[in-house]
Design a protein around this motif. Structure first.
Motif, PDB file in Angstrom:
ATOM      1  N   SER A 173       0.804  -1.222   0.000  1.00  0.00           N
ATOM      2  CA  SER A 173       0.000   0.000   0.000  1.00  0.00           C
ATOM      3  C   SER A 173       0.837   1.271   0.000  1.00  0.00           C
ATOM      4  CB  SER A 173      -0.915   0.029   1.227  1.00  0.00           C
ATOM      5  OG  SER A 173      -1.910  -0.944   1.144  1.00  0.00           O
ATOM      6  N   GLY A 174       2.126   1.134   0.288  1.00  0.00           N
ATOM      7  CA  GLY A 174       2.956   2.328   0.389  1.00  0.00           C
ATOM      8  C   GLY A 174       4.424   1.993   0.228  1.00  0.00           C
ATOM      9  N   MET A 175       5.250   3.043   0.229  1.00  0.00           N
ATOM     10  CA  MET A 175       6.664   2.865  -0.056  1.00  0.00           C
ATOM     11  C   MET A 175       7.380   2.029   0.994  1.00  0.00           C
ATOM     12  SD  MET A 175       7.397   4.080  -2.988  1.00  0.00           S
ATOM     13  CE  MET A 175       9.190   3.991  -2.816  1.00  0.00           C
ATOM     14  N   TRP A 176       6.991   2.170   2.283  1.00  0.00           N
ATOM     15  CA  TRP A 176       7.708   1.394   3.295  1.00  0.00           C
ATOM     16  C   TRP A 176       7.532  -0.110   3.039  1.00  0.00           C
ATOM     17  CZ3 TRP A 176       5.719  -2.435   6.179  1.00  0.00           C
ATOM     18  CH2 TRP A 176       4.334  -2.486   6.364  1.00  0.00           C
ATOM     19  N   ALA A 177       6.330  -0.513   2.635  1.00  0.00           N
ATOM     20  CA  ALA A 177       6.068  -1.933   2.391  1.00  0.00           C
ATOM     21  C   ALA A 177       6.826  -2.414   1.163  1.00  0.00           C
ATOM     22  CB  ALA A 177       4.573  -2.168   2.228  1.00  0.00           C
ATOM     23  N   LEU A 211     -12.092   4.182   0.402  1.00  0.00           N
ATOM     24  CA  LEU A 211     -12.409   3.560   1.686  1.00  0.00           C
ATOM     25  C   LEU A 211     -11.674   4.249   2.826  1.00  0.00           C
ATOM     26  CD1 LEU A 211     -13.769   1.340   3.354  1.00  0.00           C
ATOM     27  CD2 LEU A 211     -11.884  -0.188   2.728  1.00  0.00           C
ATOM     28  N   GLY A 212     -10.474   4.752   2.552  1.00  0.00           N
ATOM     29  CA  GLY A 212      -9.749   5.494   3.577  1.00  0.00           C
ATOM     30  C   GLY A 212      -9.025   4.634   4.587  1.00  0.00           C
ATOM     31  N   ARG A 213      -8.820   3.353   4.275  1.00  0.00           N
ATOM     32  CA  ARG A 213      -8.011   2.502   5.157  1.00  0.00           C
ATOM     33  C   ARG A 213      -6.648   2.335   4.501  1.00  0.00           C
ATOM     34  NH1 ARG A 213     -12.081  -2.423   6.715  1.00  0.00           N
ATOM     35  NH2 ARG A 213     -11.080  -3.196   4.824  1.00  0.00           N
ATOM     36  N   SER A 214      -6.229   1.098   4.251  1.00  0.00           N
ATOM     37  CA  SER A 214      -4.957   0.906   3.569  1.00  0.00           C
ATOM     38  C   SER A 214      -5.108   1.269   2.099  1.00  0.00           C
ATOM     39  CB  SER A 214      -4.474  -0.537   3.733  1.00  0.00           C
ATOM     40  OG  SER A 214      -5.408  -1.439   3.168  1.00  0.00           O
ATOM     41  N   GLY A 215      -4.007   1.307   1.409  1.00  0.00           N
ATOM     42  CA  GLY A 215      -4.031   1.688   0.003  1.00  0.00           C
ATOM     43  C   GLY A 215      -3.357   3.015  -0.228  1.00  0.00           C
ATOM     44  N   CYS A 216      -2.829   3.166  -1.415  1.00  0.00           N
ATOM     45  CA  CYS A 216      -2.093   4.378  -1.785  1.00  0.00           C
ATOM     46  C   CYS A 216      -3.036   5.422  -2.374  1.00  0.00           C
ATOM     47  CB  CYS A 216      -1.011   4.001  -2.808  1.00  0.00           C
ATOM     48  SG  CYS A 216       0.068   5.365  -3.281  1.00  0.00           S
ATOM     49  N   GLN A 217      -2.832   6.657  -2.011  1.00  0.00           N
ATOM     50  CA  GLN A 217      -3.645   7.758  -2.537  1.00  0.00           C
ATOM     51  C   GLN A 217      -3.349   7.990  -4.013  1.00  0.00           C
ATOM     52  OE1 GLN A 217      -5.987  10.292  -0.786  1.00  0.00           O
ATOM     53  NE2 GLN A 217      -6.226   8.192  -0.080  1.00  0.00           N
ATOM     54  N   PRO A 218      -4.382   8.436  -4.775  1.00  0.00           N
ATOM     55  CA  PRO A 218      -4.153   8.742  -6.192  1.00  0.00           C
ATOM     56  C   PRO A 218      -3.247   9.949  -6.359  1.00  0.00           C
ATOM     57  CG  PRO A 218      -6.340   9.452  -5.495  1.00  0.00           C
ATOM     58  CD  PRO A 218      -5.762   8.669  -4.351  1.00  0.00           C
ATOM     59  N   GLY A 219      -2.758  10.107  -7.574  1.00  0.00           N
ATOM     60  CA  GLY A 219      -1.908  11.248  -7.868  1.00  0.00           C
ATOM     61  C   GLY A 219      -0.438  10.934  -7.707  1.00  0.00           C
ATOM     62  N   ALA A 220       0.297  11.873  -7.129  1.00  0.00           N
ATOM     63  CA  ALA A 220       1.756  11.744  -7.044  1.00  0.00           C
ATOM     64  C   ALA A 220       2.186  10.535  -6.225  1.00  0.00           C
ATOM     65  CB  ALA A 220       2.346  13.021  -6.449  1.00  0.00           C
ATOM     66  N   ASP A 221       1.461  10.237  -5.129  1.00  0.00           N
ATOM     67  CA  ASP A 221       1.835   9.085  -4.307  1.00  0.00           C
ATOM     68  C   ASP A 221       1.710   7.783  -5.096  1.00  0.00           C
ATOM     69  OD1 ASP A 221       2.352  10.719  -2.179  1.00  0.00           O
ATOM     70  OD2 ASP A 221       0.515  10.244  -1.079  1.00  0.00           O
ATOM     71  N   TRP A 222       0.625   7.643  -5.855  1.00  0.00           N
ATOM     72  CA  TRP A 222       0.418   6.439  -6.658  1.00  0.00           C
ATOM     73  C   TRP A 222       1.491   6.328  -7.749  1.00  0.00           C
ATOM     74  CZ3 TRP A 222      -1.743   1.928  -6.383  1.00  0.00           C
ATOM     75  CH2 TRP A 222      -2.148   1.203  -7.522  1.00  0.00           C
ATOM     76  N   ASP A 223       1.774   7.429  -8.411  1.00  0.00           N
ATOM     77  CA  ASP A 223       2.807   7.404  -9.453  1.00  0.00           C
ATOM     78  C   ASP A 223       4.158   6.997  -8.873  1.00  0.00           C
ATOM     79  OD1 ASP A 223       0.912   8.215 -11.257  1.00  0.00           O
ATOM     80  OD2 ASP A 223       1.774  10.216 -11.616  1.00  0.00           O
ATOM     81  N   ARG A 224       4.462   7.496  -7.683  1.00  0.00           N
ATOM     82  CA  ARG A 224       5.748   7.166  -7.057  1.00  0.00           C
ATOM     83  C   ARG A 224       5.816   5.689  -6.705  1.00  0.00           C
ATOM     84  NH1 ARG A 224       7.476   8.259  -1.187  1.00  0.00           N
ATOM     85  NH2 ARG A 224       9.736   7.970  -1.198  1.00  0.00           N
ATOM     86  N   LEU A 225       4.732   5.149  -6.127  1.00  0.00           N
ATOM     87  CA  LEU A 225       4.721   3.742  -5.746  1.00  0.00           C
ATOM     88  C   LEU A 225       4.796   2.856  -6.984  1.00  0.00           C
ATOM     89  CD1 LEU A 225       4.402   1.627  -3.482  1.00  0.00           C
ATOM     90  CD2 LEU A 225       1.924   1.766  -3.837  1.00  0.00           C
ATOM     91  N   VAL A 226       4.004   3.160  -7.992  1.00  0.00           N
ATOM     92  CA  VAL A 226       4.011   2.355  -9.213  1.00  0.00           C
ATOM     93  C   VAL A 226       5.379   2.415  -9.876  1.00  0.00           C
ATOM     94  CG1 VAL A 226       3.059   2.170 -11.542  1.00  0.00           C
ATOM     95  CG2 VAL A 226       1.529   2.539  -9.597  1.00  0.00           C
ATOM     96  N   GLY A 227       5.952   3.605  -9.951  1.00  0.00           N
ATOM     97  CA  GLY A 227       7.265   3.740 -10.577  1.00  0.00           C
ATOM     98  C   GLY A 227       8.336   2.949  -9.857  1.00  0.00           C
ATOM     99  N   ALA A 228       8.326   2.998  -8.529  1.00  0.00           N
ATOM    100  CA  ALA A 228       9.325   2.249  -7.758  1.00  0.00           C
ATOM    101  C   ALA A 228       9.121   0.750  -7.911  1.00  0.00           C
ATOM    102  CB  ALA A 228       9.241   2.649  -6.286  1.00  0.00           C
TER     103      ALA A 228
END
Length: 398
Positions: free
Chosen positions: A111-115, A140-157
């Motif tokens: 769901s995020g960069m740390w994981a 839903l507002g629980r786990s999961g990456c937010q859209p936009g820059a955060d999602w692009d960063r996670l997908v790119g990594a």
């Protein structure tokens, strides 16, 4: 029965009978509702209180393509029991057993960069190629990456790690907030957001094996949400996700668990006799009381004190007074069943007994909680297992 059952030689205080034949039928019903998608049977929380290993085997036999758990420990326990095939787990915290999960050939959620950093580190240390599902927060507002820059960063990594041969991005996924409320505006909003976020990931180069959003209620009512995989949880166990969607029978599902207890005592009492802690119930006249030897330590909700239904002697009774830790009382109205007579707390309902939904209404909760909270003091008795699910059998499908 299965190898998980160890029946005592004498009568039992209480038991939860798990009908694996009903579970297999439910899986087949759900598969027919999403014929173009793969099906995941969710067996988290000990298969919603039904027994993870035998239920996993029954689901696989009925055609489930995947199994799902919340915690990695749950998934690793399935592997330790010899359960084959694809298993996904999604509830991770920092320092979790990433290496063990990768070595066990599990699919894991990120769901995020740390994981991502932790699972990549496990792969880099030689655990193998990690199969990961990138989770999008579509509302839903629980786990999961937010859209936009955060999602692009996670997908790119994640794509960078994939080019290094450390991970394989096998899934893109999210979870509904209100799929059990037909017509809720968030449903359309989340579908739109999911399509946008998966399209963005694919435009960046992700080629997922599966995209998945649908839970049990969405599988039952929202074919446009099925995508490549549906994740069915409570419906596998024959329970409707919500009254708004319909009853189990209306949905073609059969409840899998029947919870019973043996009356520990039947006695005559006069009118005006207080019953259980606080004397919230006082007998209206001469009557008989039956002692049911299960309580909130066994998962019987204390909030159902005075309202919980029980079938004894072919009649519905109601919990008289407070549910205690180990026992509660029903007013038998002068009937005199013998000690040891069966009290049915809930089951499929076709024998006149209450259902888990009836207990949920009595306790002001949902049926998910009623079956999941049945405690470890209540043995699970698995019936209608296929031969390959019996002791010594392999269970499931390779």
């Amino acid at each position: 029965m299965t190898e998980t059952d160890a029946l005592p030689s004498g009568p039992m205080r209480a038991r939860a009978v798990i009908d694996l034949g009903a579970l297999r039928a439910n899986v087949r019903t759900l598969r027919a509702l999403a014929p173009a998608a793969q099906l995941m049977a969710v067996v988290k929380s000990d298969a919603y209180g039904h027994g993870a290993v035998p239920c996993a085997r029954a689901a696989l036999d009925a055609g489930a393509d995947w199994l799902g758990t919340a915690t990695p420990e749950e998934a690793l326990a399935l592997r330790a029991a010899g359960i084959p095939g694809r298993i996904m787990c999604w509830l991770w915290t920092p320092g979790g057993p990433w290496r063990e999960a990768v070595e066990a050939d599990l699919d894991v959620s990120v769901s995020g960069m740390w994981a991502l950093e932790e699972v990549v580190a496990a792969a880099r240390e030689g655990a193998g190629v990690a199969r990961i599902h990138l989770k999008a927060d579509t509302g839903l507002g629980r786990s999961g990456c937010q859209p936009g820059a955060d999602w692009d960063r996670l997908v790119g990594a994640a794509l960078h790690a994939e080019t290094e041969g450390l991970v394989q991005i096998t899934g893109l996924w999210s979870h509904f907030a209100c799929a059990d409320e037909p017509g809720h505006p968030s449903i359309t909003a989340q579908l739109t957001r999911f399509r946008e976020m998966t399209a963005r990931a694919e435009a960046m180069g992700v080629r997922p094996e599966v995209r998945h959003l649908a839970n049990s209620p969405a599988t039952l009512t929202l074919p446009e949400s099925h995508f490549d995989l549906v994740r069915t949880g409570i419906a596998v166990y024959g329970i409707s996700p919500s009254p708004e969607i319909g009853t189990s029978a209306e949905l073609g599902l059969r409840p899998v668990m029947t919870l019973t207890a043996s009356l520990a005592l039947v006695k005559h009492v006069p009118g005006g006799h207080g019953v259980s802690y606080g004397h919230r119930y006082v007998t209206a006249g001469d009557t008989t009381l039956g002692l049911v030897p299960v309580g909130y330590a066994d998962g019987i909700p204390r909030h159902a004190s005075g309202t919980g239904p029980v079938l004894v002697g072919g009649k519905w009774r109601t919990v008289a007074g407070r549910i205690a830790m180990d026992q509660f009382v029903v007013d038998l109205g002068g009937d005199e069943p013998p000690a040891g007579a069966e009290a049915v707390l809930f089951g499929p309902g076709d024998g006149g007994e209450p259902t888990a939904e009836d207990w949920a209404r009595a306790a002001g909760t949902i049926a998910y909680e009623i079956v999941t909270r049945v405690g470890s003091r209540v043995p699970r008795i698995h019936v209608n297992a296929l031969p390959e699910q019996a002791p010594g059998g392999h269970g499931g499908r390779a």
